[in-house]
Motif scaffolding. Structure first.
Motif, PDB file in Angstrom:
ATOM      1  N   GLN A 293      16.524  -6.910 -15.383  1.00  0.00           N
ATOM      2  CA  GLN A 293      16.172  -7.305 -14.532  1.00  0.00           C
ATOM      3  C   GLN A 293      14.754  -7.537 -14.449  1.00  0.00           C
ATOM      4  OE1 GLN A 293      17.658  -5.176 -10.833  1.00  0.00           O
ATOM      5  NE2 GLN A 293      19.504  -4.457 -11.977  1.00  0.00           N
ATOM      6  N   VAL A 294      14.071  -8.838 -14.271  1.00  0.00           N
ATOM      7  CA  VAL A 294      12.797  -9.145 -14.437  1.00  0.00           C
ATOM      8  C   VAL A 294      11.933  -9.344 -13.110  1.00  0.00           C
ATOM      9  CG1 VAL A 294      11.508 -11.020 -16.011  1.00  0.00           C
ATOM     10  CG2 VAL A 294      13.646 -10.025 -16.549  1.00  0.00           C
ATOM     11  N   GLY A 295      10.869  -8.790 -13.077  1.00  0.00           N
ATOM     12  CA  GLY A 295       9.953  -9.241 -12.076  1.00  0.00           C
ATOM     13  C   GLY A 295       8.592 -10.143 -12.779  1.00  0.00           C
TER      14      GLY A 295
ATOM     15  N   PHE B 290       7.397 -22.459  -9.778  1.00  0.00           N
ATOM     16  CA  PHE B 290       7.841 -21.360 -11.098  1.00  0.00           C
ATOM     17  C   PHE B 290       8.706 -20.420 -10.584  1.00  0.00           C
ATOM     18  CE2 PHE B 290       7.316 -17.308 -13.405  1.00  0.00           C
ATOM     19  CZ  PHE B 290       7.886 -17.909 -14.500  1.00  0.00           C
ATOM     20  N   ILE B 291       8.540 -19.832  -9.375  1.00  0.00           N
ATOM     21  CA  ILE B 291       9.397 -18.593  -8.880  1.00  0.00           C
ATOM     22  C   ILE B 291      11.049 -19.330  -8.492  1.00  0.00           C
ATOM     23  CG2 ILE B 291       9.695 -17.057  -7.029  1.00  0.00           C
ATOM     24  CD1 ILE B 291       6.649 -16.488  -7.008  1.00  0.00           C
ATOM     25  N   ALA B 292      10.775 -20.358  -7.892  1.00  0.00           N
ATOM     26  CA  ALA B 292      12.164 -21.070  -7.705  1.00  0.00           C
ATOM     27  C   ALA B 292      12.973 -21.522  -8.714  1.00  0.00           C
ATOM     28  CB  ALA B 292      11.740 -22.372  -6.641  1.00  0.00           C
ATOM     29  N   ASP B 293      12.150 -21.908  -9.734  1.00  0.00           N
ATOM     30  CA  ASP B 293      12.979 -22.320 -11.212  1.00  0.00           C
ATOM     31  C   ASP B 293      13.276 -21.136 -11.835  1.00  0.00           C
ATOM     32  OD1 ASP B 293      12.642 -24.895 -10.452  1.00  0.00           O
ATOM     33  OD2 ASP B 293      10.817 -25.063 -11.340  1.00  0.00           O
ATOM     34  N   PHE B 294      12.528 -19.979 -12.060  1.00  0.00           N
ATOM     35  CA  PHE B 294      12.674 -18.855 -12.940  1.00  0.00           C
ATOM     36  C   PHE B 294      13.745 -17.988 -12.255  1.00  0.00           C
ATOM     37  CE2 PHE B 294      11.301 -14.640 -14.829  1.00  0.00           C
ATOM     38  CZ  PHE B 294      11.867 -14.890 -15.908  1.00  0.00           C
ATOM     39  N   LYS B 295      13.834 -17.836 -10.854  1.00  0.00           N
ATOM     40  CA  LYS B 295      14.667 -16.793 -10.316  1.00  0.00           C
ATOM     41  C   LYS B 295      14.775 -15.594 -10.770  1.00  0.00           C
ATOM     42  CE  LYS B 295      17.992 -20.473  -8.600  1.00  0.00           C
ATOM     43  NZ  LYS B 295      17.142 -21.321  -8.963  1.00  0.00           N
ATOM     44  N   PRO B 296      13.458 -14.880 -10.488  1.00  0.00           N
ATOM     45  CA  PRO B 296      13.338 -13.533 -10.900  1.00  0.00           C
ATOM     46  C   PRO B 296      13.986 -12.656 -10.012  1.00  0.00           C
ATOM     47  CG  PRO B 296      11.465 -14.220  -9.572  1.00  0.00           C
ATOM     48  CD  PRO B 296      12.040 -15.229  -9.972  1.00  0.00           C
ATOM     49  N   ASP B 297      14.584 -11.437 -10.641  1.00  0.00           N
ATOM     50  CA  ASP B 297      15.188 -10.410  -9.647  1.00  0.00           C
ATOM     51  C   ASP B 297      14.162  -9.653  -8.758  1.00  0.00           C
ATOM     52  OD1 ASP B 297      17.878 -10.373 -11.126  1.00  0.00           O
ATOM     53  OD2 ASP B 297      16.470 -10.328 -12.890  1.00  0.00           O
ATOM     54  N   MET B 298      12.870  -9.776  -9.200  1.00  0.00           N
ATOM     55  CA  MET B 298      11.836  -9.184  -8.515  1.00  0.00           C
ATOM     56  C   MET B 298      10.699  -9.950  -8.466  1.00  0.00           C
ATOM     57  SD  MET B 298      12.101  -5.114 -10.256  1.00  0.00           S
ATOM     58  CE  MET B 298      12.360  -6.076 -11.787  1.00  0.00           C
ATOM     59  N   CYS B 299       9.722  -9.900  -7.705  1.00  0.00           N
ATOM     60  CA  CYS B 299       8.485 -10.596  -7.359  1.00  0.00           C
ATOM     61  C   CYS B 299       7.331  -9.816  -6.576  1.00  0.00           C
ATOM     62  CB  CYS B 299       8.850 -12.145  -6.857  1.00  0.00           C
ATOM     63  SG  CYS B 299       7.283 -13.172  -6.845  1.00  0.00           S
TER      64      CYS B 299
END
Length: 373
Positions: A145-147, A168-177
């Motif tokens: 699970q990546v942040g 970038f956040i919208a495209d990468f879809k991290p589990d955490m930010c």
């Protein structure tokens, strides 16, 4: 979600221009916790009811891949019901794979900025955005699970830079930010730059919540540093994670990423926005609590004798969270009294509505969010 933060080393081989523990800062008071001290800190957090730990540190060459493998295995062996997050920087994919195999669940690695020109304004030439993004992709490919995340109001940041970060956040879809305001450190080249603001940070937290609804968003320490109510404002704006500081008290102030950082004393994990233990006979029937605000209501996260409050009498029914995920709702009847200082006593009767996301993180953390609806 509540995660115990352990800042286990402030040695770092990197020289990020904004960071107080950069390798060229000769004024930094260096420290490194031993594996035994880290395990003792986990034990303290476990007794406080925490079921998720974050090991965060600089890129310290002393902690080799093999040493971290041994440490991860020891933590997971002693606390198999706990999730473990690492945040130790950019490493080869092989190292990430070893740690994942040893039991690490999550990894936090802020991308800092999605613009390569801006990235080089914040870092020396030996550090590149390309490598940072490759590390994030490697972590995702390995099943972590990546942040990711960035600083708000960092030096030379433009509105276009922020737009790229959001894309970038919208495209990468991290589990955490993890996003928080930039705060200058007196011993860096950015000492005289203006700090980011609570207002813009909270605005961006809300946008990230809207563009990527499932993401776990911390209400960061930096928010609480520039505004006494900063973390509460973060939660009201969409944040849903708090990370009380579990680090030994004598080293907290040495993890000095920026000036005037909070959570260096009694206001960390044991008080303030962290875990509060019960008064009275000191047992309070095994209940421990964390409280805060969200929207127009309040929430309380409860554990009972170190285990989830779901062990109490709760009548539940299945529902939908509107995002395709399941939730359980119902009414929990607990005899308790909430005092003005947040301490809980068993006294009187209160009927509280509950909403429990059926996500692994919510279940394994051993906590429930109990809100006033």
């Amino acid at each position: 979600c509540i995660r115990g933060l352990i800042e286990f080393t402030n040695y770092c081989k990197n020289n990020c221009y904004y960071c107080g523990i950069r390798c060229s800062n000769t004024k930094a008071q260096r420290y490194r916790l031993t594996p035994e001290e880290i395990l003792d800190t986990c034990a303290q957090g476990y007794r406080l009811g925490l079921r998720s730990f974050v090991l965060q540190g600089g890129e310290d060459p002393w902690f080799t891949s093999e040493k971290l493998v041994a440490l991860i295995r020891d933590i997971k062996a002693q606390y198999p019901d706990c999730a473990l997050t690492l945040s130790v920087g950019e490493l080869p994919k092989e190292a990430y794979a070893l740690w994942k195999e040893a039991g690490a669940d999550r990894y936090l690695l802020r991308h800092e900025t999605a613009d390569p020109v801006h990235y080089q304004q914040l870092h020396p030439e030996t550090q590149t955005l390309q490598n940072r993004l490759q590390c994030l992709q490697d972590l995702k490919d390995l099943g972590y699970q990546v942040g990711c995340g960035f600083m708000v109001g960092s030096p030379y940041q433009t509105t276009a830079d922020i737009a790229r970060d959001l894309k970038f956040i919208a495209d990468f879809k991290p589990d955490m930010c993890g996003i928080g305001p930039f705060i200058p450190h007196k011993d860096t080249v950015f000492a005289d730059f203006t700090a980011g603001t609570v207002e813009l940070t909270c605005y961006l937290l809300s946008i990230i919540r809207l563009i990527h609804p499932p993401v776990l968003l911390p209400a960061t320490t930096a928010l609480g540093t520039i505004d006494p109510q900063g973390r509460e404002k973060g939660i009201e704006s969409g944040a849903n994670v708090v990370m009380p500081n579990l680090s030994p008290r004598d080293v907290r102030a040495k993890y000095d990423l920026y000036d005037n950082k909070i959570c260096t004393g009694d206001e960390s994990a044991h008080r303030g926005h962290g875990v509060r233990t019960a008064a009275g006979n000191g047992q309070c029937h095994g209940l421990r609590a964390v409280y805060g605000c969200q929207g127009n209501g309040r929430y309380i996260a409860l554990t009972h004798n170190g285990k989830a409050c779901i062990r109490l009498q709760i009548h539940l029914r299945k529902g939908s969270d509107g995002q395709g995920g399941g939730i359980k709702t119902g009414v929990l009847r607990v005899n308790l009294r909430i005092l003005s200082d947040g301490i809980i006593r068993i006294e009187g009767s209160l009927e509280i509505g509950i909403c429990i996301p059926t996500q692994e993180d919510a279940i394994t953390s051993g906590s429930l969010l109990i809100g006033r609806y």
